[in-house]
Design an enzyme around this catalytic site. Structure first.
Site, short mmCIF file in Angstrom:
data_model
loop_
_atom_site.label_atom_id
_atom_site.label_comp_id
_atom_site.label_asym_id
_atom_site.label_seq_id
_atom_site.Cartn_x
_atom_site.Cartn_y
_atom_site.Cartn_z
N ASP A 124 5.81 -2.65 1.20
CA ASP A 124 7.26 -2.55 1.30
C ASP A 124 7.66 -2.91 2.74
O ASP A 124 6.96 -2.57 3.68
CB ASP A 124 7.70 -1.11 0.97
CG ASP A 124 9.21 -0.99 0.78
OD1 ASP A 124 9.89 -2.03 0.66
OD2 ASP A 124 9.71 0.15 0.74
N SER A 161 5.78 4.17 6.04
CA SER A 161 5.31 5.01 4.95
C SER A 161 4.24 5.93 5.52
O SER A 161 4.49 6.59 6.53
CB SER A 161 4.81 4.11 3.83
OG SER A 161 4.42 4.87 2.72
N HIS A 191 8.96 6.56 3.30
CA HIS A 191 8.62 7.00 1.95
C HIS A 191 8.17 8.46 2.04
O HIS A 191 7.20 8.76 2.73
CB HIS A 191 7.46 6.17 1.37
CG HIS A 191 7.81 4.73 1.21
ND1 HIS A 191 6.86 3.74 1.18
CD2 HIS A 191 9.00 4.10 1.09
CE1 HIS A 191 7.46 2.57 1.03
NE2 HIS A 191 8.77 2.76 0.98
#
Lengths: 193, 284
Positions: free
Chosen positions: A131, A12, A39
């Site tokens: 995540d 991310s 992301h």
């Protein structure tokens, strides 16, 4: 370890640079497909494949529904989950975001564990949420291998830290070393076709 | 996958994918809902989700419950069929539709549109708003179909959480909307209900792309992000159904990450806008 059939990568905040470093370490002939979820903002103009592709010799493309895994790096398109099917293709889904994320690293990793069992290498990079940790656990449970970017080299250490807390890792390394370590799989993977 | 040949009852538990296949066989044999050709990766996720939410210990438990209880089946269906979309998702697609397809639609004196897999109705309301602003809604019948009756009810109701409206409204503006989205709904408490005038000529119908056939000749089919849930074999079946339903020169819209390139039915279409997956049916 045995060469994996597929390498799945998630990150991310701060993951673009390490992902590019890893991909750039590989020659165009590198035989194992890489599939990554980063992301990124839900923007229709996804310039990520070009941004990374400019600095790599392996082909870099955005995954479409039905894309067949081959040499090179496939990136999840913004605002879709990307999953792996056991028949060697990529599937997309619009199922609800997981932990506010779509694409979700966990979704990619869990599908990889189910489709490829022990022949998966999962790598978690820099990021500011957790995540990827559950997905990495699924990969390990299926007998696969898990690597994590050394949190000290990550611009956002939260994601690698969360992965290490939940799962641990078979290797903790800076991006450059991860790239070098992947290279070592090439001869065996090429032999196995 | 060395256990691929393991019989169902042979000591150890069969692999998860086999258990799911067995569950889907039961759902089909008992209730004629056919998920057997749905893309496995997403189905596996959804079954896992259902197991956890419906408090089943195992796929076998869920299978047992479904076999004996139609109520359980309808709960499971909500997991297997649910799709989350947004009004005017991919605004650039809707803009392309407005600029490049509306002029084509004007050439037909009356219009029939089909939105299969309408789910919660987001694509339907976007389409109805666009047609209304282009002065075409009055001469258009829209078939909004889904295999999931609960979803059809939701689509017909046209009620969405107010929290989602800001995103819908942003999309609408980027999609070339000529008014304010708020003119199309009334807000009450924490939800927004879209105007009945949008659905005056919408036919909501139970139709399963897997098992049902052509039911009308139409000028446009918008089926975005439905094929991503199907195996290539089932995608081909559905694309054949679309080819058979579209008039010559009719328009097919797919999701922006879906492609015809892997299908033999690609020969039936020419791109109107390749990037936004808008195609025109051509005579073979």
């Amino acid at each position: 370890m045995t060469a994996p059939k597929v390498i799945v990568i998630g990150g991310s905040a701060g993951a673009l640079e390490p992902l590019t470093t890893i991909a750039a370490a590989l020659p165009a002939s590198f035989p194992i497909p890489l599939v990554a979820v980063l992301h990124i903002p839900d923007d229709f103009e996804n310039t990520l494949p070009e941004t990374i592709g400019r600095r790599c010799t392996i082909p870099v493309q955005e995954g479409m529904h039905g894309t067949r895994l081959s040499c090179g790096l496939i990136l999840a398109p913004p605002n879709y989950h990307l999953l792996l099917e056991a028949d060697g293709t990529v599937a997309l889904s619009l199922d609800a975001p997981v932990g506010y994320s779509r694409p979700s690293i966990d979704v990619l990793f869990e599908s990889a564990a189910l489709a490829y069992g022990a022949r998966v290498l999962g790598i978690v990079l820099s990021g500011a949420n957790d995540d990827g940790a559950r997905g990495l656990a699924a990969i390990r449970q299926a007998g696969g291998t898990v690597w994590v970017q050394d949190p000290q080299t990550a611009s956002a250490a939260y994601m690698p830290d969360a992965a290490l807390r939940l799962v641990g890792a078979d290797r903790v390394a800076p991006p450059r070393e991860i790239g070098t370590a992947l290279l070592a799989f090439a001869p065996e993977a090429a032999r196995n076709g | 996958m060395t256990r691929a040949g393991t019989p169902w009852h042979d000591g150890g538990e069969p692999p998860f994918d086999q258990q799911v296949r067995h569950l889907l066989d039961v759902v089909y044999e008992r209730y004629q809902y056919d998920f057997r050709d749905y893309a496995p990766a997403s189905i596996h996720r959804r079954v896992r989700q259902a197991l956890s939410d419906l408090r089943c210990e195992s796929v076998a438990d869920l299978e047992d419950a479904v076999r004996h209880d139609a109520g359980m089946l309808s709960r499971l269906l909500q997991y297997l069929t649910i799709q989350v979309s947004d009004l005017f998702r991919d605004p650039e697609f809707w803009l392309a539709l407005r600029l490049q397809v509306v002029p084509l639609l004007r050439t037909w004196p009356s219009l029939k549109l089909w939105i299969p897999g309408v789910a919660g109705g987001e694509e339907l309301y976007a389409m109805a708003i666009l047609l209304s602003e282009e002065g075409l809604l009055d001469r258009t019948v829209i078939y909004a179909t889904d295999m999931n009756r609960e979803a059809l009810k939701a689509a017909e109701a046209g009620v969405y959480p107010l929290a989602r409206l800001a995103g819908f409204s942003r999309n609408y503006q980027r999609a070339g909307g000529t008014r304010s989205l708020s003119e199309y709904y009334t807000a009450a408490y924490d939800s927004a209900r879209f105007s009945r005038t949008l659905t005056g000529q919408v036919v909501f119908a139970d139709h399963d792309l897997v098992t049902d056939s052509v039911f009308s000749e139409v000028q446009l089919i918008s089926c975005r992000n439905v094929l991503i849930y199907f195996t290539p074999a089932l995608q081909n079946r559905v694309l054949q159904l679309f080819s058979d339903s579209l008039v010559n020169g009719g328009v097919l819209c797919l999701g922006t990450k879906e492609t015809l390139q892997f299908s033999p039915r690609a020969v039936d279409y020419q791109p109107i806008d390749a990037r936004y997956r808008i195609f025109r049916r051509v005579q073979r």
